[in-house]
Write an enzyme that holds these catalytic residues in place. Structure first.
Site, short mmCIF file in Angstrom:
data_model
loop_
_atom_site.label_atom_id
_atom_site.label_comp_id
_atom_site.label_asym_id
_atom_site.label_seq_id
_atom_site.Cartn_x
_atom_site.Cartn_y
_atom_site.Cartn_z
N ASP A 48 0.83 -1.20 0.00
CA ASP A 48 0.00 0.00 0.00
C ASP A 48 0.87 1.26 0.00
O ASP A 48 1.68 1.45 0.91
CB ASP A 48 -0.89 -0.02 1.24
CG ASP A 48 -2.09 0.90 1.13
OD1 ASP A 48 -2.15 1.69 0.18
OD2 ASP A 48 -2.97 0.83 2.01
N ASP A 49 0.71 2.09 -1.02
CA ASP A 49 1.45 3.37 -1.12
C ASP A 49 2.96 3.19 -1.22
O ASP A 49 3.72 4.06 -0.82
CB ASP A 49 1.14 4.29 0.07
CG ASP A 49 -0.28 4.80 0.08
OD1 ASP A 49 -1.04 4.49 -0.86
OD2 ASP A 49 -0.65 5.51 1.03
N CYS A 86 -5.76 4.00 -3.72
CA CYS A 86 -5.91 2.58 -3.39
C CYS A 86 -7.22 1.95 -3.82
O CYS A 86 -7.22 0.92 -4.51
CB CYS A 86 -5.69 2.37 -1.89
SG CYS A 86 -6.31 3.69 -0.85
N ARG A 90 -7.76 -1.26 -6.41
CA ARG A 90 -8.23 -2.55 -5.90
C ARG A 90 -9.53 -2.96 -6.58
O ARG A 90 -9.78 -4.15 -6.81
CB ARG A 90 -8.39 -2.47 -4.38
CG ARG A 90 -7.04 -2.35 -3.67
CD ARG A 90 -7.18 -1.78 -2.26
NE ARG A 90 -5.87 -1.35 -1.80
CZ ARG A 90 -5.07 -2.06 -1.03
NH1 ARG A 90 -5.43 -3.26 -0.62
NH2 ARG A 90 -3.90 -1.60 -0.66
N LYS A 148 -6.08 -5.19 4.27
CA LYS A 148 -6.85 -4.02 3.86
C LYS A 148 -7.75 -4.38 2.69
O LYS A 148 -7.30 -4.97 1.71
CB LYS A 148 -5.90 -2.88 3.49
CG LYS A 148 -6.61 -1.68 2.88
CD LYS A 148 -5.66 -0.54 2.63
CE LYS A 148 -6.28 0.51 1.73
NZ LYS A 148 -5.44 1.70 1.54
N HIS A 150 -10.93 -1.98 1.71
CA HIS A 150 -11.23 -0.64 1.21
C HIS A 150 -12.17 -0.65 0.00
O HIS A 150 -12.13 0.24 -0.83
CB HIS A 150 -9.93 0.12 0.87
CG HIS A 150 -10.11 1.60 0.86
ND1 HIS A 150 -9.23 2.46 0.24
CD2 HIS A 150 -11.08 2.39 1.39
CE1 HIS A 150 -9.62 3.71 0.39
NE2 HIS A 150 -10.75 3.69 1.10
N HIS A 240 1.33 2.17 4.03
CA HIS A 240 0.41 3.29 4.22
C HIS A 240 0.66 3.89 5.60
O HIS A 240 0.96 3.17 6.54
CB HIS A 240 -1.03 2.78 4.12
CG HIS A 240 -2.08 3.84 4.04
ND1 HIS A 240 -2.42 4.64 5.11
CD2 HIS A 240 -2.90 4.20 3.02
CE1 HIS A 240 -3.40 5.46 4.75
NE2 HIS A 240 -3.71 5.22 3.48
N ASP A 353 -0.34 -0.60 -4.92
CA ASP A 353 -1.63 -0.11 -5.40
C ASP A 353 -1.57 1.30 -5.99
O ASP A 353 -2.51 1.72 -6.68
CB ASP A 353 -2.68 -0.18 -4.29
CG ASP A 353 -2.34 0.68 -3.08
OD1 ASP A 353 -1.24 1.28 -3.02
OD2 ASP A 353 -3.19 0.76 -2.16
N ASN A 354 -0.51 2.03 -5.72
CA ASN A 354 -0.32 3.38 -6.29
C ASN A 354 1.04 3.89 -5.85
O ASN A 354 1.77 3.21 -5.13
CB ASN A 354 -1.43 4.36 -5.85
CG ASN A 354 -1.72 4.37 -4.37
OD1 ASN A 354 -2.79 3.92 -3.94
ND2 ASN A 354 -0.78 4.83 -3.57
N LYS A 415 1.07 9.94 -5.42
CA LYS A 415 -0.29 9.40 -5.32
C LYS A 415 -1.31 10.51 -5.59
O LYS A 415 -1.09 11.66 -5.19
CB LYS A 415 -0.48 8.84 -3.91
CG LYS A 415 -1.86 8.37 -3.53
CD LYS A 415 -1.85 7.86 -2.10
CE LYS A 415 -3.23 7.41 -1.65
NZ LYS A 415 -3.22 6.89 -0.26
#
Length: 588
Positions: A48-49, A86, A90, A148, A150, A240, A353-354, A415
């Site tokens: 994540d991130d 994110c 996803r 996660k 989301h 994240h 994810d980004n 991001k």
């Protein structure tokens, strides 16, 4: 974007590795019980991130030996793209469908006023798509999810309702990693779901990456004797914010970041050249520290006081420790699969994810009040000169735009932007016997391509526009498998246009070009054209010299908007301000 003379600029001539292999995976739709048992397992690992260069195999000094192993024994895509935040990523990953059709046309946290209530903007994974977990389960796979999510916390959108036999999911965009607590004032609380029920976290011996990894291991172990393959989805909260990790992982990086973000950037590019990711001609812009967007300003490292440097060094150490700990947990999972004899029969995908998040907490009183109510250590003065507690229970840490820019090297910006810094992430896939070890490709690929890739490898039929008697949006990506196995050089033909939009930041990819726009306050509101195969830093805007191509791609984007029911954000929309507005909407 704002003037490139003050932006993050890096010249990067991407290498395109010739893909050649004698290996091929035979099509193996199961006809007998024995054949069914031999179908490959699938493990999807999502960071994540995470920055483009945060993995050792992509140039990092962070110790990621297990992810590096996946790259060394598999294939790496250096021109792979996702959504710039994110939940849209996803959504596309799990549905194979554009996020505007699947329910996350915009992140719920930054949804514009005119988007609420519109089709495709439900704020959760809607029922117009079929998840890959559902398709895999219906094909005889055991399906597991941890981490996660989301993609919604209502009964129709939690993992248990979307094809996962076993799941333990965080519904929100993030949370504290040590205790059950929201990480930002936009959330009054956080929600965890175990299968179909809302549950609480353990109160002892909990750390997010450790817990989620162990859950997946337990899920696989419980059904190991079933004779069925598994499909596992592991969504780490790492990296994240809040950045947190066991102290030993953070202390490993004592002294590593003392030279600051500019030095880190230079070192990473050097390693990327040594790895063959970028040629020797790549240069870094020595003006990158002048980059700013609102509160996201990068000071010259040399202008910081001794105390400010100590604080910032420990922030990057904490981030590195969190990434290191995630890799450590991936290693646990790989060791487990090896012990049970399933490692080499598992298609393993690792991706982010980004791009990086330059988050820097506001010094406004309402923010300070909330964070100091929930965390003992947040702002520099809270530590009173001793930063050893950073990343531990009671500590909130982020790392700001300086480290985020360096972690994203060589991509510009961050991001949420439709720049390469927002959209371009590492993608690694391992499956011995079918993928040439160490293969590296710079061909363009997109997140919606993962869904058909997995189905091709496993021999599971691709859904059409109906599934089990109901209408759905058919997955429309293209399998990457021919490129991964050396049977093709490109995933998408040069004539195919692939659109993208999030919160007004838009892009369209076509062949070797990308046309993108970022509205104020993030950008100039002008379309910019880049040949991303050789200019991933987007330094050479070709819009003025290629007006016909710009016109053609704007028309392509207009079709994309229409086909995917994109609801444009209104003039004056600011995602940073919208977060506060939507937070008030949720709370009241």
């Amino acid at each position: 974007m704002k003037s490139r003379s003050t932006g993050i600029r890096m010249i990067a001539l991407a290498t395109i590795t010739t893909l050649a292999s004698q290996f091929a995976l035979a099509s193996s739709k199961p006809a007998t019980t024995d054949e069914k048992a031999k179908r490959p397992n699938v493990l999807v690992l999502i960071a994540d991130d995470m920055g483009y260069s945060d993995i050792g195999a992509f140039g990092s000094e962070i110790q990621t030996p297990n992810i590096n192993r996946l790259a060394a024994e598999g294939a790496s895509f250096t021109n792979f793209h996702v959504g710039a935040t994110c939940s849209p990523t996803r959504t596309m990953l799990i549905s194979g469908v554009d996020n505007h059709l699947a329910g996350l046309g915009n992140m719920g946290e930054i949804m514009a006023d005119n988007q609420f209530g519109m089709p495709g903007y439900e704020g959760y994974l809607n029922t117009s798509v079929v998840s890959i977990a559902t398709v895999m389960r219906d094909a005889g796979y055991n399906t597991y999810m941890a981490g996660k999510w989301h993609l919604g916390g209502n009964p129709e959108s939690i993992p248990h309702a979307r094809g996962f036999d076993q799941s333990f999911a965080l519904a929100e965009s993030g949370a504290d990693n040590w205790v059950e607590q929201p990480y930002a004032p936009m959330y009054e609380r956080v929600h965890y779901f175990e299968n179909g029920k809302e549950v609480s976290l353990p109160t002892e011996n909990y750390f997010s990456s450790d817990f989620y990894t162990q859950r997946i291991i337990e899920n696989i172990e419980t059904n190991r004797d079933s004779g069925e393959p598994f499909f596992a989805w592991l969504g780490y909260q790492a990296v994240h914010y809040p950045h947190q990790a066991p102290k030993a992982f953070i202390d490993k990086y004592n002294g590593v970041y003392d030279g600051g973000w500019d030095e880190m950037r230079r070192n990473r590019l050097t390693r990327q050249k040594e790895l063959g990711i970028f040629p020797d001609s790549v240069q870094l812009d020595d003006q990158f520290e002048k980059t700013s967007f609102g509160d996201w300003q990068i000071p010259d490292w040399d202008t910081l006081s001794t105390e400010e440097r100590k604080f910032n060094i420990r922030r990057m150490q904490t981030y590195a420790g969190m990434a290191d700990n995630m890799d450590h947990n991936i290693g646990k999972l790989l060791d487990y699969l090896k012990d049970i004899g399933e490692l080499d029969n598992t298609l393993i995908i690792f991706m982010a994810d980004n791009g990086t998040d330059p988050n820097l907490l506001s010094s406004k009183a309402e923010y300070r009040d909330w964070y100091r109510k929930n965390y003992q250590y947040t702002y520099m003065e809270d530590y009173k000169g001793d930063y050893s507690t950073m990343g531990q229970k009671g500590s909130y840490a982020d790392y700001g735009p300086g480290w985020a820019a360096a972690a994203n090297s060589p991509n510009s910006y961050y991001k949420t932007f439709s720049t390469e810094g927002g959209l371009r992430v590492p993608f690694i896939v391992r499956y011995p016997g079918a993928i040439p070890a160490g293969l590296q490709s710079n061909t363009f690929a997109f997140v919606r391509d993962v869904y058909p890739t997995i189905l091709e490898v496993t021999g599971v039929d691709m859904p059409g526009d109906t599934y089990k008697g109901r209408q759905i949006h058919a997955p429309d990506g293209t399998s990457m498998w021919p490129v991964i196995t050396g049977k093709a050089d490109t995933v998408h033909p040069s004539s195919e246009a692939i659109g993208y939009e999030l919160a007004g930041s838009s892009a369209v990819f076509k062949g070797k070009y990308k046309l993108s726009i970022n509205p104020p306050p993030k950008g100039t509101g002008e379309w910019e054209l880049y040949e991303i195969a050789i200019d991933p830093s987007e330094i050479n805007n070709l819009a003025a010299s290629m007006p016909e191509l710009v016109k053609e791609m704007i028309a392509d984007y207009a079709r994309y908007e229409k086909e995917n029911a994109v609801v444009p954000v209104p003039e004056g929309y600011n995602p940073l301000l919208q977060v506060l507005k939507n937070s008030e909407r949720v709370h009241h």
